[in-house]
Design an enzyme around this catalytic site. Structure first.
Site, short mmCIF file in Angstrom:
data_model
loop_
_atom_site.label_atom_id
_atom_site.label_comp_id
_atom_site.label_asym_id
_atom_site.label_seq_id
_atom_site.Cartn_x
_atom_site.Cartn_y
_atom_site.Cartn_z
N CYS A 2 0.83 -1.19 0.00
CA CYS A 2 0.00 0.00 0.00
C CYS A 2 0.87 1.25 0.00
CB CYS A 2 -0.87 0.00 1.24
SG CYS A 2 -1.83 -1.51 1.39
N ARG A 27 1.90 1.68 -6.23
CA ARG A 27 2.15 0.71 -5.14
C ARG A 27 0.93 -0.15 -4.85
NH1 ARG A 27 6.50 2.21 -1.78
NH2 ARG A 27 5.57 1.06 -0.07
N TRP A 75 -3.42 -2.01 -1.55
CA TRP A 75 -3.32 -3.26 -2.31
C TRP A 75 -3.75 -4.34 -1.33
CZ3 TRP A 75 0.67 -7.34 -2.18
CH2 TRP A 75 0.46 -8.29 -3.18
N ASN A 101 0.34 0.14 6.14
CA ASN A 101 0.89 -0.71 5.07
C ASN A 101 1.60 -1.86 5.77
OD1 ASN A 101 2.00 -1.79 2.77
ND2 ASN A 101 3.77 -0.42 2.77
N GLY A 102 1.22 -3.10 5.47
CA GLY A 102 1.88 -4.25 6.09
C GLY A 102 0.85 -5.29 6.48
N GLU A 485 12.34 -14.97 -18.03
CA GLU A 485 11.97 -13.56 -17.87
C GLU A 485 11.03 -13.12 -18.98
OE1 GLU A 485 11.97 -11.50 -15.67
OE2 GLU A 485 11.76 -9.56 -16.64
N LYS A 489 7.31 -11.60 -18.28
CA LYS A 489 6.88 -10.30 -18.80
C LYS A 489 5.56 -10.43 -19.53
CE LYS A 489 8.63 -7.90 -16.93
NZ LYS A 489 9.42 -8.58 -15.96
N GLU A 492 2.53 -11.38 -17.14
CA GLU A 492 2.09 -10.45 -16.09
C GLU A 492 1.46 -9.18 -16.65
OE1 GLU A 492 4.94 -8.69 -13.44
OE2 GLU A 492 6.51 -8.80 -14.92
N HIS A 508 11.40 -33.39 -23.33
CA HIS A 508 11.01 -34.23 -22.17
C HIS A 508 9.60 -33.91 -21.72
CE1 HIS A 508 15.12 -35.71 -21.90
NE2 HIS A 508 15.50 -34.46 -22.08
N LYS A 607 3.60 -3.20 -7.27
CA LYS A 607 5.00 -3.01 -7.64
C LYS A 607 5.96 -3.69 -6.69
CE LYS A 607 8.49 -1.77 -9.92
NZ LYS A 607 8.83 -2.57 -11.11
#
Ligand code: AGP
Length: 612
Positions: A2, A27, A75, A101-102, A485, A489, A492, A508, A607
């Site tokens: 947050c 955030r 968030w 926040n937490g 990566e 990308k 997401e 395999h 983020k």
């Protein structure tokens, strides 16, 4: 994760709080709210689910007046993103408002106890227990800070909080434990609080980073800092060097695009002043460990999450190949709960763009607990991970606002290459090999700029695949982490399922997925395993797969076997990931934009994940 803001001074708080929240929106953006203590000691509180625009409209309608207030963008961690769960949360009599926040780990126990005492809860959040605790522990002649510190003695978990009250007007009390919080020291006594410098930079560059266990009392005359156990403490005032447009879009449609195009500069910044051409080595002022101690290290563990874990994988290849030291990469979330074999001869490197990722921070603390030497590779200056490691390397990449990490990834790889060079030249790497790596690092910015010129071509390519249900990314050696990566990308930001795999592993199992609907992205630059990758490309073509290949020039043998070439210049095999990832960043970006996705704030993401 947050975002928290707060202001106390001589100006109207509402517009300043909204400006700060706008800077922190990346955030978290499930809901937002603010609380202001008015001139006549009344509490104004406005909250809205959804994006910040909703709150701005409500504030314009309610016009809350006052010069002391706090704000929050959320968030969700506990409870869905509803109006009831939006911060600020208030005491039952409405006289205290708090943003957080937490995660409060003992929220359940505290809630049961408080409900038994008659407290009525309005939300499903863990946060709400704190404001009720403050209310219950406020003694008749007490102050807000006394009530807050008494309440925090009972709280277990991670928090960054800001609290205001009509019972003690003109004051904001803030506290941090595990979640970032800083003060902005403004002109004429005004003081701000923010989750990071972006929240305060419009009004001041002078910031004070709070440490775990710190709390502070902010008034229009200034601030005082304390530690819950040590009492009054002094904290250094830092000057923030980057400026506001650094967090603006700079003419690009999205932060992600801007940050992809910043990479020529950020690669210059991360190597600036750190390359020793003559000695074929690196100068790393932040690596304060002595050579003697460094050479006693007999193994390295690199720990991180997400994209940073991918750059860590490249670090593993770099360190083992060039510095000849056993290196292992661990997911931070796994490392912290296993019983890792770590001792004083182990170097644990924590890689984190934000420097606040909860799992990585916990892994750091676990490693320290076991006597390891701990190093950070971090972007955000003054962040918790940066401050808790023994030494480290800053990326100097500037704020990365887009949720999908791009410039941080390439700067992390460059920083790992610099550290590898620094270590390897103290161990066994020849000066010629060292000079070769230095020269290759110097060429990267121009080479990345050259690749970025393919942007329009890559957008055209993206159009062909916006409805693909899946993607497969394949690479070998240094290119295997790039495959991971590239897949991350794409998924997401565009929500298309994508998987990264070692190219040889395809036969395999995953080869069963190949058909004419499956786009397969191969990382096939001219490196020592290039010819092995060619056979994998043949295997895919033989099953009608669509092949997109990231290649160097001069690949005639691939004509007719690859549907689309993405070309990158040649460089040292260990640095090729910095070049081959660029087209994949652009591909993911364009597919997402063409699919109408919210590229900078993808659904369900934030983020920096400061929760476990
Ligand atoms: C990457 O695009 C994601 N946003 C995410 O995986 C991120 O890399 C991860 O959460 C780690 O963040 P950090 O580097 O700030 O620790």
């Amino acid at each position: 994760m947050c975002g928290i803001v707060g202001y106390v001074g001589s100006k109207e708080a509402a517009p300043i709080l909204l400006e700060g929240l706008r800077r922190l929106e990346y955030r978290g953006y499930d809901s937002a709210g603010l609380a202001i203590v008015g001139k006549n000691g009344e509490m104004h509180s406005v909250r809205r689910p959804g994006k910040l625009d909703q709150l701005e409209e409500a504030v314009a309608a309610h016009h809350p007046e006052g010069v002391c207030g706090i704000g929050h963008t959320r968030w969700a961690t506990h409870g869905p993103p509803t109006l009831e769960n939006a911060h600020p949360h208030k005491s039952n009599d409405g006289s205290i408002a708090l943003v957080h926040n937490g995660i409060i780990e003992n929220a359940g126990t505290l809630r049961t106890k408080l409900e038994a005492e008659g407290v009525v809860f309005q939300s499903d959040t863990d946060t709400e227990v704190v404001v009720h605790l403050i209310d219950r522990l406020w003694t008749p002649d007490g102050t807000l800070e006394q009530a807050v510190s008494a309440a925090l003695e009972q709280v277990i978990g991670a928090y960054g909080i800001a609290v205001v009250s009509t019972r003690d007007p003109g004051k904001i009390v803030v506290a941090r434990q595990g979640s970032p919080l800083l003060l902005g020291v403004g002109k004429n006594g005004e003081v701000l609080v923010g989750s990071d410098a972006a929240a305060v930079i419009a009004r001041t560059r002078n910031v004070v980073y709070l440490d775990d266990g710190d709390y502070a009392v902010l008034t229009a005359d200034g601030y005082r800092t304390y530690h819950l156990r040590q009492g009054p403490v002094q904290r250094k005032v830092h000057e923030v060097t980057w400026d506001l447009e650094a967090i603006e879009k700079g003419g690009f449609d999205h932060f992600m695009k801007k940050e992809i195009f910043e990479q020529p500069r950020t690669l210059e910044d991360v190597t600036r002043g750190r390359l020793l051409e003559e000695e074929g080595s690196a100068r790393l002022g932040g690596v304060t460990i002595s050579d003697k101690e460094l050479l006693e290290i007999d193994r390295i563990i690199i720990t991180a999450c997400g994209t940073s874990w991918h750059s860590a994988l490249i670090g593993e290849y770099l360190l083992e190949e060039l510095a000849r030291i056993p290196t292992k990469v661990e997911y931070a979330s796994e490392f912290r709960y296993k019983n890792p074999v770590v001792d004083s001869r182990t170097l644990v490197i924590c890689v984190s763009q934000s420097g606040e990722t909860a799992d990585t921070l916990a892994a750091l603390r676990e490693a320290k607990q076991r006597g390891a030497v701990v190093m950070g590779i971090v972007n955000v200056v003054g962040s918790t991970i940066a401050r808790e490691t023994d030494f480290g390397i800053y990326l100097h990449a500037g704020p990365e606002i887009g949720v999908a990490s791009t410039k941080a990834f390439t700067s992390q790889v460059a920083a790992l290459a610099l550290f590898t060079l620094y270590l390897a030249r103290r161990r066994n790497l020849s000066i010629l090999e060292g000079r070769r790596l230095v020269k290759a690092l110097q060429q990267l910015p121009a080479q990345v700029a050259e690749i970025l010129q393919q942007d329009a071509e890559i957008e055209k390519l993206a159009r062909r695949y916006i409805n693909a249900p899946n993607f497969l990314y394949l690479g070998r050696g240094f290119q295997f982490p790039v495959a991971l990566e590239g897949a991350l990308k794409l998924k997401e930001v565009s929500y298309i399922h994508a998987e990264g795999y070692p190219a040889a592993e395809m036969k395999h199992g995953p080869i069963a997925l190949i058909d004419e609907k499956m786009p397969v992205v191969f990382l096939a630059p001219k490196d020592p395993v290039y010819h092995k990758v060619l056979s994998n490309i043949e295997e895919v073509k033989a099953r009608s797969g669509h092949v997109i290949a990231v290649v160097n020039d001069g690949v005639e043998e691939l004509q007719g076997k690859v549907d689309h070439f993405l070309r990158v210049p040649e460089t040292h095999p260990a640095l090729l990931p910095i070049l081959t990832v660029i087209p994949l960043q652009l591909l993911a970006y364009h597919v997402a934009v063409l699919r109408g996705c919210d590229v900078d704030q993808p659904r369900n993401l934030a983020k920096s994940v400061t929760v476990e």
